[in-house]
Scaffold this active site. Structure first.
Site, PDB file in Angstrom:
ATOM      1  N   ASP A 467       0.830  -1.205   0.000  1.00 23.82           N
ATOM      2  CA  ASP A 467       0.000   0.000   0.000  1.00 23.82           C
ATOM      3  C   ASP A 467       0.860   1.249   0.000  1.00 23.82           C
ATOM      4  O   ASP A 467       0.577   2.216  -0.675  1.00 23.82           O
ATOM      5  CB  ASP A 467      -0.942  -0.004   1.209  1.00 23.82           C
ATOM      6  CG  ASP A 467      -0.201  -0.086   2.540  1.00 23.82           C
ATOM      7  OD1 ASP A 467       0.897  -0.676   2.587  1.00 23.82           O
ATOM      8  OD2 ASP A 467      -0.714   0.431   3.545  1.00 23.82           O
ATOM      9  N   ARG A 471       5.323   4.407   6.219  1.00 25.35           N
ATOM     10  CA  ARG A 471       4.877   4.324   7.613  1.00 25.35           C
ATOM     11  C   ARG A 471       4.950   2.877   8.107  1.00 25.35           C
ATOM     12  O   ARG A 471       5.426   1.988   7.388  1.00 25.35           O
ATOM     13  CB  ARG A 471       3.470   4.892   7.756  1.00 25.35           C
ATOM     14  CG  ARG A 471       2.420   4.086   7.054  1.00 25.35           C
ATOM     15  CD  ARG A 471       1.040   4.739   7.213  1.00 25.35           C
ATOM     16  NE  ARG A 471       0.027   3.975   6.533  1.00 25.35           N
ATOM     17  CZ  ARG A 471      -0.961   4.513   5.822  1.00 25.35           C
ATOM     18  NH1 ARG A 471      -1.061   5.821   5.680  1.00 25.35           N
ATOM     19  NH2 ARG A 471      -1.858   3.742   5.252  1.00 25.35           N
ATOM     20  N   ASP A 472       4.474   2.630   9.312  1.00 32.23           N
ATOM     21  CA  ASP A 472       4.570   1.287   9.890  1.00 32.23           C
ATOM     22  C   ASP A 472       3.477   0.379   9.305  1.00 32.23           C
ATOM     23  O   ASP A 472       2.637  -0.145  10.015  1.00 32.23           O
ATOM     24  CB  ASP A 472       4.456   1.366  11.416  1.00 32.23           C
ATOM     25  CG  ASP A 472       3.223   2.124  11.862  1.00 32.23           C
ATOM     26  OD1 ASP A 472       2.412   2.532  10.997  1.00 32.23           O
ATOM     27  OD2 ASP A 472       3.056   2.327  13.077  1.00 32.23           O
ATOM     28  N   GLU A 473       3.522   0.238   8.004  1.00 32.79           N
ATOM     29  CA  GLU A 473       2.518  -0.573   7.321  1.00 32.79           C
ATOM     30  C   GLU A 473       3.200  -1.338   6.186  1.00 32.79           C
ATOM     31  O   GLU A 473       3.568  -2.481   6.364  1.00 32.79           O
ATOM     32  CB  GLU A 473       1.380   0.325   6.828  1.00 32.79           C
ATOM     33  CG  GLU A 473       0.099  -0.451   6.637  1.00 32.79           C
ATOM     34  CD  GLU A 473      -1.172   0.362   6.781  1.00 32.79           C
ATOM     35  OE1 GLU A 473      -1.132   1.469   7.349  1.00 32.79           O
ATOM     36  OE2 GLU A 473      -2.212  -0.110   6.309  1.00 32.79           O
ATOM     37  N   ASP A 480      -5.682  -2.677  -2.731  1.00 35.08           N
ATOM     38  CA  ASP A 480      -4.837  -1.755  -3.484  1.00 35.08           C
ATOM     39  C   ASP A 480      -4.258  -2.453  -4.716  1.00 35.08           C
ATOM     40  O   ASP A 480      -4.221  -1.901  -5.814  1.00 35.08           O
ATOM     41  CB  ASP A 480      -3.690  -1.238  -2.602  1.00 35.08           C
ATOM     42  CG  ASP A 480      -4.188  -0.636  -1.291  1.00 35.08           C
ATOM     43  OD1 ASP A 480      -5.050  -1.247  -0.643  1.00 35.08           O
ATOM     44  OD2 ASP A 480      -3.701   0.440  -0.911  1.00 35.08           O
ATOM     45  N   TRP A 532     -11.436  -6.285  -1.538  1.00 32.72           N
ATOM     46  CA  TRP A 532     -10.066  -6.611  -1.122  1.00 32.72           C
ATOM     47  C   TRP A 532      -9.807  -8.087  -1.444  1.00 32.72           C
ATOM     48  O   TRP A 532      -8.963  -8.410  -2.261  1.00 32.72           O
ATOM     49  CB  TRP A 532      -9.873  -6.274   0.367  1.00 32.72           C
ATOM     50  CG  TRP A 532      -9.369  -4.869   0.558  1.00 32.72           C
ATOM     51  CD1 TRP A 532      -8.135  -4.496   1.007  1.00 32.72           C
ATOM     52  CD2 TRP A 532     -10.064  -3.635   0.286  1.00 32.72           C
ATOM     53  NE1 TRP A 532      -8.018  -3.120   1.012  1.00 32.72           N
ATOM     54  CE2 TRP A 532      -9.182  -2.572   0.578  1.00 32.72           C
ATOM     55  CE3 TRP A 532     -11.325  -3.323  -0.202  1.00 32.72           C
ATOM     56  CZ2 TRP A 532      -9.537  -1.236   0.416  1.00 32.72           C
ATOM     57  CZ3 TRP A 532     -11.688  -1.983  -0.364  1.00 32.72           C
ATOM     58  CH2 TRP A 532     -10.806  -0.970  -0.053  1.00 32.72           C
ATOM     59  N   GLU A 743      -2.286   8.986  -0.974  1.00 29.34           N
ATOM     60  CA  GLU A 743      -3.362   8.139  -0.453  1.00 29.34           C
ATOM     61  C   GLU A 743      -4.686   8.901  -0.410  1.00 29.34           C
ATOM     62  O   GLU A 743      -5.735   8.352  -0.706  1.00 29.34           O
ATOM     63  CB  GLU A 743      -2.977   7.686   0.970  1.00 29.34           C
ATOM     64  CG  GLU A 743      -4.012   6.822   1.652  1.00 29.34           C
ATOM     65  CD  GLU A 743      -3.525   6.301   2.998  1.00 29.34           C
ATOM     66  OE1 GLU A 743      -2.626   6.942   3.588  1.00 29.34           O
ATOM     67  OE2 GLU A 743      -4.033   5.268   3.461  1.00 29.34           O
ATOM     68  N   HIS A 764       1.085   6.096  -2.493  1.00 27.88           N
ATOM     69  CA  HIS A 764       0.037   5.086  -2.361  1.00 27.88           C
ATOM     70  C   HIS A 764      -0.578   4.931  -3.741  1.00 27.88           C
ATOM     71  O   HIS A 764      -1.277   5.794  -4.207  1.00 27.88           O
ATOM     72  CB  HIS A 764      -1.014   5.659  -1.407  1.00 27.88           C
ATOM     73  CG  HIS A 764      -1.445   4.748  -0.327  1.00 27.88           C
ATOM     74  ND1 HIS A 764      -0.703   4.556   0.806  1.00 27.88           N
ATOM     75  CD2 HIS A 764      -2.567   3.998  -0.178  1.00 27.88           C
ATOM     76  CE1 HIS A 764      -1.349   3.716   1.616  1.00 27.88           C
ATOM     77  NE2 HIS A 764      -2.473   3.357   1.037  1.00 27.88           N
TER      78      HIS A 764
HETATM   79  C1  RAM Z   1      -4.940   1.276   4.882  1.00 28.22           C
HETATM   80  C2  RAM Z   1      -3.977   0.870   3.838  1.00 28.22           C
HETATM   81  C3  RAM Z   1      -4.561   0.442   2.513  1.00 28.22           C
HETATM   82  C4  RAM Z   1      -6.010   0.144   2.553  1.00 28.22           C
HETATM   83  C5  RAM Z   1      -6.492  -0.276   3.903  1.00 28.22           C
HETATM   84  C6  RAM Z   1      -7.964  -0.587   3.964  1.00 28.22           C
HETATM   85  O1  RAM Z   1      -4.382   0.988   6.118  1.00 28.22           O
HETATM   86  O2  RAM Z   1      -3.019   1.849   3.659  1.00 28.22           O
HETATM   87  O3  RAM Z   1      -4.292   1.321   1.463  1.00 28.22           O
HETATM   88  O4  RAM Z   1      -6.255  -0.867   1.622  1.00 28.22           O
HETATM   89  O5  RAM Z   1      -6.201   0.695   4.841  1.00 28.22           O
END
Ligand code: RAM
Length: 892
Positions: A467, A471-473, A480, A532, A743, A764
């Site tokens: 995504d 960040r911490d992701e 996505d 998703w 994003e 994003h």
């Molecule tokens: C966020 C992510 C992503 C998205 C979800 C639902 O945390 O960055 O882009 O698919 O949420």
């Protein structure tokens, strides 16, 4: 006689791959033909271990002359392949008059270990004291061993993998230039190993092998939950070297208890947080022969992980390009900040000359705040900080090992300002995918948008489709990936990249078919949201469409079906999906205040995707030769569509939820009765206009909006959306200086303030899905048959642009569509169609006058097979070749 040449031989989409474990690799080639309209009538493939294809060496496969026009994805069907063996292959073809080409140059593929039985190495882990494995130290593990070779190797390969992220060294130098091995898979189920050709790195006499292992995705911090050790607690490596000497004997070296281990200068390395490296702790020659290793601990044998070992499936990550900073900024807050001029993903390489113990710190950020100060609020807990402690005594160069940063700005402390521009370099790292597309047009802002889409892809195609990269992701969010894959497949060849990810998707899918929100799955994420989880179906289908490769459908079929069956089993209404957790039209602008979820009802979206995934499953069953399955799911699909209409469409045919996204998905997925579609499209157009030519859509609606408008005759309105400069729009972010896709439509607000810190990525790719429309509609490259075997060139110029040019390197070869308006009102249209394909050229509205090609009337032109005029306009059928059409205005 037509002259033709066979070139660009590919094996599983790669040129001369080394270390593949596919028992039936798929072979493809391209054809260069002098004349237009080339179609292959037959082919012959030979494969064997001798590059000269001498008879005495024997062939493992000779197809003989096969009468077929297939030139892509031909599965190897020769003798059973042996492990660690190089197979050469060549092709010749025949044209439609039965003239044979010469043989192509030989290409090759090389098998890897093929079976677990061929592994003799032991898993080893580092030790803190004799027999005491290191379990949870921040600092990385160093491994080494030394060995004698009686002679120079004529061929040598290392097969290696790790629990954690590793880097391999031979005689003091890195084994190759790949990064972040072994890549990220669902580690406890599937673990990739890499193959290194180290022939040139070995010498006769003493050699040494070294390896550094960090936490990586295996053991490092992953996700926002602050947890680490997601897959296991112990780092470990598995390494096996095979060297063939000049006399034909083979030497093997394996990881075992005789290896030595230590900690070293790499004190901390985490994907999100960065690295700490104390160069004073460097151990000169640690990966070279002759190193005094007696102070190192013997490695500890450890159990093999439960995963199946698989040869690397996707392209490795590498430093693909480097970028120099464009400025050194002194911020109002007094920080010294490098501006790279581009939001990029990778790291900074730097050279400094400072005293021992000098601390140099690099912090990384995507944007500056409205006062021009360094800003890291949107990184959440990710530190993105690299700390380097100098060794002293002369210039020293550093770049990180097992971490990456998403950044445009770098705050530097500890280095004199005047050294910054010269001595700091941004290294851009991503999966090394072939670039296959380009789009340009007369509007420079749109060109910047295309640039931003491509950079969003570079930054987020780092081993898995993520995504965001900062960040911490940084997770493989399925939604996505699903919305972006079609655009991605124009920009780059994405097949091996997605094939690997889809295998992890299938591996992480539960027995009931539910699909985790992120792949590879992690405990914090959850599962089962519409749009998703539909990635399980949409992604394989898109790969099939864009590359014509049936195998991905065959392989993914159980996973695709599992997802559809999962949906069917939810709630008590078989044909509606109105239960469970969904992200809805994520980040839609029509969301209620303080909500991330747009106004379009979640059950409408869920049922629409249920119908769409079922439709794709029907088509997949047909393509893979399963008529009964196809029939079964066709029934299901029509029941879902009926239920959709009953629930979400009024008896008179009006979509009951008047949102842009509801209209867009209902039209995109053909969920409405034929008679209701034009009116719904008109209502969508009206909605856009009432909003001042603005969109209100989120992740689900945005990718379809412009496509649907164009399909129903509102291309000018689609252009208005794409060219819209005011917020919210794609070009709003461009005008705010974006160099990647954001994003949020309002990541930076008009007053310079930010959307909230908690979810505000500036890299994003989801909204970059509009790239699909740029290539297909503005550019005009569309496929009719999977893999572009049959192509449609149908640019829709609209009125706002004066020219556009799209090109795409298909699996058959280059496709191009470029149009420009001429002063006399005519349109020049340049088209390129690869050999062994055909195309339809659909003449745009307003150009129904005379057509010439290269100044000739069409009936004189070779390659133009047919010209038809019908209600939909004028259509030319053409064979391969390059054409330059002049399309004159309609006679008044
Ligand atoms: C966020 C992510 C992503 C998205 C979800 C639902 O945390 O960055 O882009 O698919 O949420």
């Amino acid at each position: 006689m037509t002259q033709s040449k066979v070139l660009n031989l590919m094996v599983n989409y790669r040129k001369n791959p080394v270390g593949i474990d596919d028992p039936n690799p798929r072979l493809s080639w391209q054809i260069q033909a002098q004349a237009r309209g080339f179609i292959q009538s037959a082919y012959q493939i030979q494969a064997g271990c001798d590059p000269a294809f001498g008879a005495e060496a024997g062939l493992v496969w000779d197809t003989g002359k096969v009468n077929a026009d297939s030139s892509v994805h031909i599965g190897y069907e020769g003798e059973t392949l042996l492990p660690r063996t190089r197979y050469y292959w060549r092709v010749r073809i025949w044209d439609s008059e039965d003239n044979a080409s010469v043989w192509s140059e030989a290409a090759y593929w090389e098998t890897g270990q093929l079976s677990e039985q061929n592994w003799h190495a032991s898993w080893i882990t580092a030790a803190s004291a004799p027999g005491q494995p290191v379990v949870s130290s921040d600092s990385c593990d160093y491994f080494r061993t030394a060995f004698e070779l009686p002679d120079r190797a004529v061929s040598a390969r290392i097969y290696a993998t790790s629990l954690g992220m590793y880097r391999l060294y031979i005689n003091g130098v890195p084994a190759d230039d790949t990064q972040f091995n072994p890549g990220w898979t669902s580690y406890n189920k599937r673990l990739q190993y890499q193959t290194y050709d180290v022939t040139q790195l070995l010498t006769a006499g003493e050699n040494a092998l070294g390896c550094i292992v960090g936490n990586g995705w295996y053991k490092g911090y992953l996700s926002w939950d602050g947890n680490k050790d997601h897959y296991g607690r112990q780092r470990a490596v598995l390494i096996q070297l095979h060297a063939t000497l000049a006399d034909g004997t083979e030497q093997m070296l394996i990881s075992d208890g005789s290896w030595r281990t230590s900690s070293g200068p790499l004190l901390m390395s985490e994907l999100y947080h960065g690295e700490i490296y104390d160069a004073r702790l460097e151990m000169d020659g640690w990966a070279s022969p002759g190193f005094a290793e007696h102070q190192w601990q013997p490695a500890v044998l450890t159990e093999a992980p439960p995963a199946t070992l698989v040869a690397q499936e996707n392209e490795p990550s590498r430093i693909i390009e480097t970028i120099k900073p464009i400025a050194v900024l002194n911020t109002p807050a007094g920080e010294t900040v490098l501006d790279m001029g581009q939001n990029l993903v990778g790291w900074v390489r730097f050279t400094v000359d400072a005293g021992a113990g000098t601390e140099i710190t690099l912090r990384h950020a995507e944007v500056l705040d409205r006062d021009g100060n360094f800003y890291t609020g949107n990184l959440r807990s990710a530190k993105q900080t690299v700390k380097y402690i100098c060794r002293g005594g002369g210039p020293e160069t550093f770049e990180p090992h097992f971490t990456f940063q998403g950044f445009r700005y770098v705050q530097v402390t500890g280095v004199p300002q005047e050294q910054l521009l010269e001595q700091f370099t941004g290294c851009v790292i991503h999966s090394d995918l072939e670039l296959t597309g380009s789009f340009r047009c007369s509007d420079e802002l749109v060109n910047q948008l295309q640039h931003n889409i491509l950079w969003g892809q570079k930054g987020n195609f780092l081993d898995v489709p993520t995504d965001c990269p900062q960040r911490d992701e940084r997770l493989g969010w399925t939604g996505d990936a699903q919305v972006f894959i079609r655009t991605a497949a124009f920009n780059m060849n994405v097949v091996p990249f997605f094939e690997k990810w889809l295998r992890d998707l299938a591996a992480d899918q539960e027995a009931d078919g539910r699909v985790p929100h992120v792949i590879p799955d992690i405990p914090a994420a959850g599962y089962g949201s519409s749009a998703w989880g539909d990635a399980a179906v949409i992604c394989p289908w898109t790969l099939y469409q864009c590359y014509g490769d049936v195998r991905v459908l065959e392989e993914q079929y159980p996973s695709m079906k599992g997802w559809v069956e999962y949906i069917r089993a939810q709630g008590d209404q078989e044909f509606l999906w109105n239960t469970g957790h969904h992200f809805g039209d994520w980040l839609g602008l029509d969301a209620k205040e303080n909500s991330y979820i747009g106004a379009t009802p979640k059950d409408l979206i869920a049922t629409a995707f249920f119908a769409y995934s079922t439709e794709l499953l029907v088509k997949t069953a047909e393509v893979t030769g399963q008529p009964e399955e196809a029939e079964k799911y066709r029934q299901l699909q029509s029941n879902i569509i009926r239920a959709f209409r009953e629930e979400f469409v009024t008896p008179n045919g009006r979509v009951a939820s008047p949102t842009q996204t509801a209209y867009a998905v209902a039209l995109m997925f053909d969920l409405l009765e034929e008679k209701d579609r034009p009116r719904t499209a008109a209502m969508l157009a009206e909605h856009v206009k009432e909003n001042g030519n603005h969109l209100t859509t989120g992740f689900v609606g945005t990718p379809y909006l412009c496509l649907v408008l164009s399909r129903f005759g509102y291309t000018d309105l689609a252009y208005e959306l794409v060219l819209q400069k005011e917020y919210p729009s794609w070009l709003y972010s461009v005008l705010q200086g974006a160099t990647t896709i954001w994003e949020h439509w309002d990541g930076i607000k008009q007053d310079g303030s930010f959307w909230s810190d908690d979810m505000n990525s500036y890299n994003h790719y989801a909204y970059g899905a509009v790239g699909d429309w740029l290539y297909r509609i503005a550019g005009g490259i569309e496929l009719i048959e999977p893999g572009y075997k049959k192509i449609r060139i149908q640019p829709q110029p609209g009125t706002q642009l004066s020219w556009a040019e799209a090109s795409y390197s298909s699996i058959y070869g280059p496709v191009k569509s470029a149009w420009s308006r001429q002063a006399d009102g005519s349109l020049e249209l340049s088209v390129e169609i690869p050999a062994n394909t055909t195309a339809e050229v659909i003449v745009p509205d307003g150009c129904q006058g005379q057509i010439t090609e290269g100044g000739e009337k069409l009936d004189q032109v070779t390659g133009v097979i047919a010209v038809e005029d019908n209600a939909g306009g004028r259509k030319l059928t053409v064979g391969s070749g390059s054409y330059r059409f002049t399309l004159n205005k309609s006679a008044d």
